[in-house]
Design an enzyme around this catalytic site. Sequence first.
Site, PDB file in Angstrom:
ATOM      1  N   VAL A  23     -44.959  30.911 -33.950  1.00 60.44           N
ATOM      2  CA  VAL A  23     -44.995  30.512 -35.320  1.00 60.44           C
ATOM      3  C   VAL A  23     -44.821  28.658 -35.473  1.00 60.44           C
ATOM      4  CG1 VAL A  23     -44.228  32.742 -35.933  1.00 60.44           C
ATOM      5  CG2 VAL A  23     -42.047  31.210 -35.359  1.00 60.44           C
ATOM      6  N   SER A  42     -49.713  25.541 -23.388  1.00 58.32           N
ATOM      7  CA  SER A  42     -50.665  24.461 -24.199  1.00 58.32           C
ATOM      8  C   SER A  42     -52.416  25.236 -24.056  1.00 58.32           C
ATOM      9  CB  SER A  42     -50.408  23.651 -22.766  1.00 58.32           C
ATOM     10  OG  SER A  42     -51.894  22.247 -22.513  1.00 58.32           O
ATOM     11  N   GLY A  43     -53.710  24.804 -24.395  1.00 54.01           N
ATOM     12  CA  GLY A  43     -54.535  24.869 -24.419  1.00 54.01           C
ATOM     13  C   GLY A  43     -55.123  25.468 -25.682  1.00 54.01           C
ATOM     14  N   GLU A  69     -51.018  13.878 -24.859  1.00 54.22           N
ATOM     15  CA  GLU A  69     -52.488  14.436 -24.961  1.00 54.22           C
ATOM     16  C   GLU A  69     -52.774  13.048 -27.011  1.00 54.22           C
ATOM     17  OE1 GLU A  69     -52.035  18.435 -26.327  1.00 54.22           O
ATOM     18  OE2 GLU A  69     -53.720  17.417 -28.324  1.00 54.22           O
ATOM     19  N   TYR A  70     -51.732  12.360 -27.364  1.00 52.66           N
ATOM     20  CA  TYR A  70     -51.894  11.706 -28.164  1.00 52.66           C
ATOM     21  C   TYR A  70     -52.301  10.136 -27.489  1.00 52.66           C
ATOM     22  CZ  TYR A  70     -49.607  13.563 -32.084  1.00 52.66           C
ATOM     23  OH  TYR A  70     -48.594  14.401 -33.006  1.00 52.66           O
ATOM     24  N   ASN A  76     -44.504  25.546 -30.549  1.00 49.57           N
ATOM     25  CA  ASN A  76     -43.751  24.066 -29.921  1.00 49.57           C
ATOM     26  C   ASN A  76     -42.380  24.294 -30.998  1.00 49.57           C
ATOM     27  OD1 ASN A  76     -45.485  22.599 -28.876  1.00 49.57           O
ATOM     28  ND2 ASN A  76     -47.328  22.535 -30.646  1.00 49.57           N
ATOM     29  N   ARG A 123     -51.908   6.992 -35.387  1.00 54.34           N
ATOM     30  CA  ARG A 123     -53.099   8.131 -36.205  1.00 54.34           C
ATOM     31  C   ARG A 123     -51.945   7.996 -37.639  1.00 54.34           C
ATOM     32  NH1 ARG A 123     -52.370  13.983 -33.615  1.00 54.34           N
ATOM     33  NH2 ARG A 123     -53.407  13.069 -31.074  1.00 54.34           N
ATOM     34  N   ALA A 180     -43.607  25.307 -35.483  1.00 54.98           N
ATOM     35  CA  ALA A 180     -41.516  24.981 -35.158  1.00 54.98           C
ATOM     36  C   ALA A 180     -40.635  24.975 -36.443  1.00 54.98           C
ATOM     37  CB  ALA A 180     -42.173  23.545 -35.200  1.00 54.98           C
ATOM     38  N   ALA A 186     -51.644  33.456 -35.724  1.00 57.40           N
ATOM     39  CA  ALA A 186     -52.800  32.780 -36.040  1.00 57.40           C
ATOM     40  C   ALA A 186     -53.638  32.643 -34.420  1.00 57.40           C
ATOM     41  CB  ALA A 186     -52.060  31.242 -37.054  1.00 57.40           C
ATOM     42  N   HIS A 225     -45.864  16.387 -22.671  1.00 55.52           N
ATOM     43  CA  HIS A 225     -47.236  16.821 -22.401  1.00 55.52           C
ATOM     44  C   HIS A 225     -47.655  16.318 -23.969  1.00 55.52           C
ATOM     45  CE1 HIS A 225     -50.739  20.176 -23.394  1.00 55.52           C
ATOM     46  NE2 HIS A 225     -50.325  20.146 -22.163  1.00 55.52           N
ATOM     47  N   ASN A 226     -48.106  16.839 -25.133  1.00 56.01           N
ATOM     48  CA  ASN A 226     -47.705  16.329 -26.353  1.00 56.01           C
ATOM     49  C   ASN A 226     -48.607  14.602 -26.795  1.00 56.01           C
ATOM     50  OD1 ASN A 226     -48.050  19.175 -26.627  1.00 56.01           O
ATOM     51  ND2 ASN A 226     -48.043  19.390 -28.859  1.00 56.01           N
ATOM     52  N   LYS A 248     -42.995  20.354 -23.169  1.00 51.88           N
ATOM     53  CA  LYS A 248     -44.769  20.246 -22.863  1.00 51.88           C
ATOM     54  C   LYS A 248     -44.192  19.043 -24.636  1.00 51.88           C
ATOM     55  CE  LYS A 248     -47.949  21.551 -25.601  1.00 51.88           C
ATOM     56  NZ  LYS A 248     -48.313  22.763 -27.084  1.00 51.88           N
TER      57      LYS A 248
HETATM   58  P1  NDP Z   1     -49.657  28.545 -37.268  1.00 56.22           P
HETATM   59  O1  NDP Z   1     -48.246  27.667 -36.524  1.00 56.22           O
HETATM   60  O2  NDP Z   1     -49.923  27.299 -37.443  1.00 56.22           O
HETATM   61  O3  NDP Z   1     -49.177  29.512 -38.052  1.00 56.22           O
HETATM   62  C1  NDP Z   1     -48.673  30.784 -37.048  1.00 56.22           C
HETATM   63  C2  NDP Z   1     -48.787  31.809 -37.871  1.00 56.22           C
HETATM   64  O4  NDP Z   1     -47.419  31.856 -38.231  1.00 56.22           O
HETATM   65  C3  NDP Z   1     -49.138  31.793 -39.402  1.00 56.22           C
HETATM   66  O5  NDP Z   1     -49.726  32.953 -39.630  1.00 56.22           O
HETATM   67  C4  NDP Z   1     -47.853  31.765 -39.991  1.00 56.22           C
HETATM   68  O6  NDP Z   1     -47.921  33.029 -41.442  1.00 56.22           O
HETATM   69  C5  NDP Z   1     -46.914  33.272 -39.195  1.00 56.22           C
HETATM   70  N1  NDP Z   1     -45.450  32.895 -40.353  1.00 56.22           N
HETATM   71  C6  NDP Z   1     -45.050  31.787 -40.184  1.00 56.22           C
HETATM   72  N2  NDP Z   1     -43.517  32.093 -40.797  1.00 56.22           N
HETATM   73  C7  NDP Z   1     -43.017  33.242 -40.257  1.00 56.22           C
HETATM   74  C8  NDP Z   1     -42.786  34.266 -40.712  1.00 56.22           C
HETATM   75  N3  NDP Z   1     -41.004  33.777 -41.201  1.00 56.22           N
HETATM   76  N4  NDP Z   1     -42.558  35.804 -40.338  1.00 56.22           N
HETATM   77  C9  NDP Z   1     -43.880  36.488 -39.705  1.00 56.22           C
HETATM   78  N5  NDP Z   1     -44.836  35.365 -39.411  1.00 56.22           N
HETATM   79  C10 NDP Z   1     -44.237  34.413 -40.129  1.00 56.22           C
HETATM   80  O7  NDP Z   1     -50.558  28.290 -36.300  1.00 56.22           O
HETATM   81  P2  NDP Z   1     -50.988  28.200 -34.447  1.00 56.22           P
HETATM   82  O8  NDP Z   1     -51.797  29.492 -34.387  1.00 56.22           O
HETATM   83  O9  NDP Z   1     -51.263  27.246 -34.577  1.00 56.22           O
HETATM   84  O10 NDP Z   1     -49.444  27.805 -34.245  1.00 56.22           O
HETATM   85  C11 NDP Z   1     -48.817  28.813 -33.528  1.00 56.22           C
HETATM   86  C12 NDP Z   1     -47.426  27.697 -32.791  1.00 56.22           C
HETATM   87  O11 NDP Z   1     -48.002  27.270 -31.206  1.00 56.22           O
HETATM   88  C13 NDP Z   1     -46.564  26.929 -33.816  1.00 56.22           C
HETATM   89  O12 NDP Z   1     -45.019  26.722 -33.013  1.00 56.22           O
HETATM   90  C14 NDP Z   1     -47.792  25.844 -32.686  1.00 56.22           C
HETATM   91  O13 NDP Z   1     -46.902  24.245 -32.879  1.00 56.22           O
HETATM   92  C15 NDP Z   1     -47.814  25.807 -31.374  1.00 56.22           C
HETATM   93  N6  NDP Z   1     -49.390  25.297 -30.810  1.00 56.22           N
HETATM   94  C16 NDP Z   1     -50.981  25.068 -31.497  1.00 56.22           C
HETATM   95  C17 NDP Z   1     -51.361  25.237 -30.501  1.00 56.22           C
HETATM   96  C18 NDP Z   1     -52.943  25.345 -31.452  1.00 56.22           C
HETATM   97  O14 NDP Z   1     -53.496  24.199 -30.300  1.00 56.22           O
HETATM   98  N7  NDP Z   1     -53.430  25.589 -32.550  1.00 56.22           N
HETATM   99  C19 NDP Z   1     -51.263  25.107 -29.415  1.00 56.22           C
HETATM  100  C20 NDP Z   1     -50.150  24.816 -28.359  1.00 56.22           C
HETATM  101  C21 NDP Z   1     -49.010  25.181 -28.987  1.00 56.22           C
HETATM  102  P3  NDP Z   1     -48.077  31.584 -42.877  1.00 56.22           P
HETATM  103  O15 NDP Z   1     -49.592  30.946 -43.166  1.00 56.22           O
HETATM  104  O16 NDP Z   1     -47.948  32.600 -44.179  1.00 56.22           O
HETATM  105  O17 NDP Z   1     -47.321  30.611 -42.901  1.00 56.22           O
END
Ligand code: NDP
Length: 474
Positions: free
Chosen positions: A75, A129-130, A190-191, A103, A288, A77, A12, A186-187, A183
């Site tokens: 992915v 972070s970022g 941020e909150y 996270n 929130r 948490a 993602a 940090h969050n 981290k």
């Molecule tokens: P998400 O956490 O929303 O999703 C991550 C991706 O992983 C999705 O495409 C998801 O698919 C996929 N996924 C989930 N389970 C599996 C699995 N079993 N096998 C393979 N792929 C899987 O995306 P983000 O990029 O927002 O966040 C990634 C991580 O980084 C999280 O832990 C988040 O808390 C952390 N984070 C996010 C930030 C942000 O700004 N977004 C900032 C800092 C940290 P599906 O949609 O099908 O579940």
Amino acid sequence: MTTAQVGVVGLAVMGGNLSRNLARQGLTVAVYDRVQGLGRDLASGHEGVGGIVDCANPESLIAALARPRAVILLVPAGRATDAVIRDLAPLMEAGDTIIDAGNARFEDTENREKALAAMGIRFIGAGVSGGEEGALHGPSIMAGGGQGAWDAVRPMLEGISARVDGEPCCALVGPGGAGHFVKTVHNGIEYAVLQLIAEAYHLLREGLGETAPRIGEAFADWNASGLDSYLLEVSAEALRHEDARTGRPLVDVILDEAGNKGTGVWAAQAALGLGVPATGVAEAAFARALSARREQRESIRAALGSPEPDSPGEGFQEDVRQALEFATRVAYAQGFDLIHAGSDEHGWGLDCASIARVWRGGCIIRARLLDAIVEANIHDPGTPSLLTDPPYMAPVIAGEAAWRRVVSWAVLSGIPVPVFSSLLSYVDALRTERLPAALIQAQRDFFGAHTYRRIDVDGAFHTLWSSDRSEKEV
Ligand code: NDP
């Protein structure tokens, strides 16, 4: 088959952009996500060395990697992270490394590290972070884990991180779950800071009748002063953004219910568990939660009505600026208290200056005040809080009266300022010579025989409240 130097699972916003960042460093990156098409889209245009290789499943991802292997997880948490590790670990071998860059609760990270160590697989729990942009152009990385695992992945993580004055904003902050704990704090900061900025916006809106774009202009001006921070900068931009559908300020058409992914709650829980009064984090998390209770808000507004705001005095906007600057410093100070307490509790040996250094670039809470935290001597037992560090406090100390005027006006006018007011109470409580905690002790002793200590004699005492009320030492 292409031999990739690193694998990324979870594509993602964070995983996708981090993969691009890794490829830009000249690495070949094998990628996998259970969502079909994400890897293919990422890989197109990135073939060859420094390229991105789409893998259809965990098996082909592991097969594409050079030994010893390194795989980065981005992915959600909790269960998703466990599921991905369960898929990958049996395919990996001793000496390989998994980096959880999402996270995570630090306790989960410690359990995962232990379970993988039994298989000879190294584990790094890295807070990143970022956001989207940081992942692409250089995030701030707070890693936790063993030195051996860190040495294996350090050049790669330093290569993709942000830099300030040539130094990477990336460090092994401590062992085990230390990176994810930092981290989480940090969050939490941020909150608290996001809520403070939102309260400042609300004060100017209700107090002065200012429009969102004009408040955005004010925030942009403040951002050129000592309040200089990424979060104020993005707030200024968001307030000045016009909605394409209606021509109104976008913020005026966004539903006022704040979401969350739980990390602020983790930070507040850590603070409660460690007995650290990180009130700004907890109040921001509650704010929130309150915003999301729409039906309850509506029924209480209908039942109780709301007071008419008075008009604030001269210089209100400058008062709000000074209050924001002071309160923001207190919010960071609470975060560093939490880091100290976590470090003491778990024996992590966390160094606040190096954490502040890692937060100076690429990071969501990057702010000019971090320079003062890098310089602050908060390891000196005589200087137990940033609030007693004169260089850290000097730029804001004169703003105390302004902060009091702002909170007083808000309270009288019925404008909610949970973080502005709780942080002010926090500072007041810390410097109160005798707190009403003495009465709490008497109350506890009255109904529960919990005992109390006296100011004049050593020992624990209990008053026989239900008999002759004499005191006995216990
Ligand atoms: P998400 O956490 O929303 O999703 C991550 C991706 O992983 C999705 O495409 C998801 O698919 C996929 N996924 C989930 N389970 C599996 C699995 N079993 N096998 C393979 N792929 C899987 O995306 P983000 O990029 O927002 O966040 C990634 C991580 O980084 C999280 O832990 C988040 O808390 C952390 N984070 C996010 C930030 C942000 O700004 N977004 C900032 C800092 C940290 P599906 O949609 O099908 O579940």
